[in-house]
Scaffold this motif. Structure first.
Motif, PDB file in Angstrom:
ATOM      1  N   THR A 181       0.851  -1.189   0.000  1.00  0.00           N
ATOM      2  CA  THR A 181       0.000   0.000   0.000  1.00  0.00           C
ATOM      3  C   THR A 181       0.881   1.230   0.000  1.00  0.00           C
ATOM      4  OG1 THR A 181      -1.666  -1.186   1.292  1.00  0.00           O
ATOM      5  CG2 THR A 181      -1.841   1.216   1.199  1.00  0.00           C
ATOM      6  N   TYR A 182       0.668   2.117  -0.975  1.00  0.00           N
ATOM      7  CA  TYR A 182       1.386   3.392  -1.009  1.00  0.00           C
ATOM      8  C   TYR A 182       0.638   4.398  -0.140  1.00  0.00           C
ATOM      9  CZ  TYR A 182       4.218   1.739  -4.936  1.00  0.00           C
ATOM     10  OH  TYR A 182       5.093   1.041  -5.735  1.00  0.00           O
ATOM     11  N   GLN A 183       1.362   5.039   0.752  1.00  0.00           N
ATOM     12  CA  GLN A 183       0.754   6.040   1.624  1.00  0.00           C
ATOM     13  C   GLN A 183       0.867   7.411   0.959  1.00  0.00           C
ATOM     14  OE1 GLN A 183      -0.749   5.094   4.401  1.00  0.00           O
ATOM     15  NE2 GLN A 183      -0.077   2.960   4.197  1.00  0.00           N
ATOM     16  N   ALA A 184      -0.253   7.952   0.524  1.00  0.00           N
ATOM     17  CA  ALA A 184      -0.289   9.293  -0.081  1.00  0.00           C
ATOM     18  C   ALA A 184      -1.412  10.067   0.599  1.00  0.00           C
ATOM     19  CB  ALA A 184      -0.504   9.181  -1.595  1.00  0.00           C
ATOM     20  N   ARG A 225      -5.620  -3.278 -10.405  1.00  0.00           N
ATOM     21  CA  ARG A 225      -5.210  -2.865  -9.064  1.00  0.00           C
ATOM     22  C   ARG A 225      -6.358  -3.002  -8.064  1.00  0.00           C
ATOM     23  NH1 ARG A 225      -4.043   2.365  -9.911  1.00  0.00           N
ATOM     24  NH2 ARG A 225      -5.821   3.151  -8.724  1.00  0.00           N
ATOM     25  N   PRO A 226      -6.070  -3.536  -6.859  1.00  0.00           N
ATOM     26  CA  PRO A 226      -4.779  -4.041  -6.396  1.00  0.00           C
ATOM     27  C   PRO A 226      -4.431  -5.376  -7.055  1.00  0.00           C
ATOM     28  CG  PRO A 226      -6.444  -4.431  -4.720  1.00  0.00           C
ATOM     29  CD  PRO A 226      -7.105  -3.612  -5.794  1.00  0.00           C
ATOM     30  N   GLY A 227      -3.202  -5.475  -7.543  1.00  0.00           N
ATOM     31  CA  GLY A 227      -2.802  -6.606  -8.350  1.00  0.00           C
ATOM     32  C   GLY A 227      -2.798  -7.927  -7.590  1.00  0.00           C
ATOM     33  N   ARG A 228      -3.416  -8.906  -8.216  1.00  0.00           N
ATOM     34  CA  ARG A 228      -3.369 -10.287  -7.736  1.00  0.00           C
ATOM     35  C   ARG A 228      -3.029 -11.182  -8.916  1.00  0.00           C
ATOM     36  NH1 ARG A 228      -7.877  -7.948  -5.243  1.00  0.00           N
ATOM     37  NH2 ARG A 228      -8.003  -8.203  -2.975  1.00  0.00           N
ATOM     38  N   ILE A 229      -2.433 -12.325  -8.664  1.00  0.00           N
ATOM     39  CA  ILE A 229      -2.190 -13.295  -9.735  1.00  0.00           C
ATOM     40  C   ILE A 229      -3.462 -14.119  -9.899  1.00  0.00           C
ATOM     41  CG2 ILE A 229      -0.826 -15.270 -10.498  1.00  0.00           C
ATOM     42  CD1 ILE A 229       1.504 -14.102  -8.831  1.00  0.00           C
ATOM     43  N   VAL A 230      -4.090 -13.989 -11.076  1.00  0.00           N
ATOM     44  CA  VAL A 230      -5.391 -14.623 -11.265  1.00  0.00           C
ATOM     45  C   VAL A 230      -5.327 -15.897 -12.104  1.00  0.00           C
ATOM     46  CG1 VAL A 230      -6.743 -12.523 -10.917  1.00  0.00           C
ATOM     47  CG2 VAL A 230      -5.897 -13.062 -13.209  1.00  0.00           C
ATOM     48  N   ILE A 256      -3.182   3.985  -1.536  1.00  0.00           N
ATOM     49  CA  ILE A 256      -3.263   3.366  -2.856  1.00  0.00           C
ATOM     50  C   ILE A 256      -2.841   1.915  -2.701  1.00  0.00           C
ATOM     51  CG2 ILE A 256      -2.382   3.363  -5.217  1.00  0.00           C
ATOM     52  CD1 ILE A 256      -1.835   6.357  -4.904  1.00  0.00           C
ATOM     53  N   TYR A 257      -3.767   1.008  -2.970  1.00  0.00           N
ATOM     54  CA  TYR A 257      -3.503  -0.415  -2.809  1.00  0.00           C
ATOM     55  C   TYR A 257      -2.949  -0.958  -4.122  1.00  0.00           C
ATOM     56  CZ  TYR A 257      -6.334   0.360   1.314  1.00  0.00           C
ATOM     57  OH  TYR A 257      -6.815   0.855   2.502  1.00  0.00           O
ATOM     58  N   ALA A 258      -1.644  -1.249  -4.145  1.00  0.00           N
ATOM     59  CA  ALA A 258      -0.977  -1.669  -5.375  1.00  0.00           C
ATOM     60  C   ALA A 258      -1.020  -3.176  -5.567  1.00  0.00           C
ATOM     61  CB  ALA A 258       0.478  -1.187  -5.364  1.00  0.00           C
TER      62      ALA A 258
END
Length: 273
Positions: free
Chosen positions: A25-28, A223-228, A32-34
């Motif tokens: 998670t980017y803190q802005a 986003r948020p990226g997962r391997i699907v 932002i959940y990457a």
């Protein structure tokens, strides 16, 4: 080709890099959940290609493996030890090769060896060996501005491989190249991989490139990226200079291509909606 769902149960004893429940998670101004709950094992000698819609966190995942950033949650380990910072055991090649403009091709390739205080005679020998491997032995004294885009990328690959890393991480390395040069670089990389047995994690937006190079192709969600989805492939073993086009037009290749494209496009559309 065998299609399977990604699963932690598939982890084997020969895993070089393991990501367990990794999130970032980017803190802005607002979070932002990457990445979310990534489970990934990179095994000895395999070539893993990573695909997904723009902004899904592919480069972020690679940076975690490289040690450039740490996950917000979960574990990232190599050979059983936590990944903490960059390490020469994990070489990185970017789309725009960050070569030192004041150094020659030869000195750019030798740079990492010098930083590691490798003896002069050994570093010279290794540098010449890898200049030959990437076909740049005649351009050793050229500066980066004297080289084409493909040549610069060859220098970047040689600079990473000369350290003999366990894992080579590549972030869209051929994305800026023209079609002919791109195909030549794919062939070069495939030959180097066959010879070195290096484990490769390769990010690309090109489905054909992923299928032509990878032994596994992983598709990420928006986003948020997962391997699907995970596609286990063997096309790279069948491709050579003479039959590459023939392999790319087989029913199996085209079926895999369509399935991956449909999956990625579905993610893109749902992201827009």
């Amino acid at each position: 080709m065998v299609l399977s769902e990604p699963g932690w149960a598939e982890e084997q004893a020969d895993a070089v890099v393991v990501l367990k429940n990794v999130s970032l998670t980017y803190q802005a101004d607002s979070d932002i959940y990457a990445l979310a709950n990534i489970d990934l094992s990179l095994h000895e000698g395999e070539f893993v290609c990573l695909l997904g819609p723009s902004g899904c966190g592919k480069s972020t995942l690679l940076k975690i493996v490289a040690g450039f950033i740490s996950p917000s949650a979960g574990q990232a380990v190599m050979d059983g030890a936590a990944i903490q910072g960059a390490d020469w055991h994990r070489g990185v090649v970017f789309q725009q090769p960050p070569l030192y403009p004041w150094l020659t091709t030869r000195d750019n390739v030798r740079f990492g060896l010098r930083m590691r205080n490798i003896p002069e005679s050994e570093s010279r020998q290794l540098t010449e060996e890898y200049l030959r491997k990437v076909g740049l032995e005649e351009f050793g004294n050229h500066k980066p501005y004297e080289l084409s885009g493909g040549m610069k990328q060859r220098v970047a690959i040689a600079r990473s491989l000369v350290n003999k890393p366990r894992v080579l991480l590549m972030d869209e390395p051929f994305g800026a190249l023209d079609a002919l040069t791109r195909e030549q670089m794919q062939s070069l990389l495939r030959n180097i991989w066959w010879e070195s047995k290096c484990t490769i994690l390769f990010i690309t937006h090109d489905v054909d490139e992923a299928l032509a190079l990878g032994t596994r192709v992983l598709v990420m969600s928006k986003r948020p990226g997962r391997i699907v989805k995970e596609f286990k492939t063997s096309f790279t073993y069948a491709i050579s200079g003479e039959n590459s086009n023939r392999v790319r037009y087989t029913a199996q290749f085209l079926q895999a291509r369509e399935e991956i494209l449909e999956l990625i496009n579905r993610q893109e559309i749902s992201y827009i909606i």
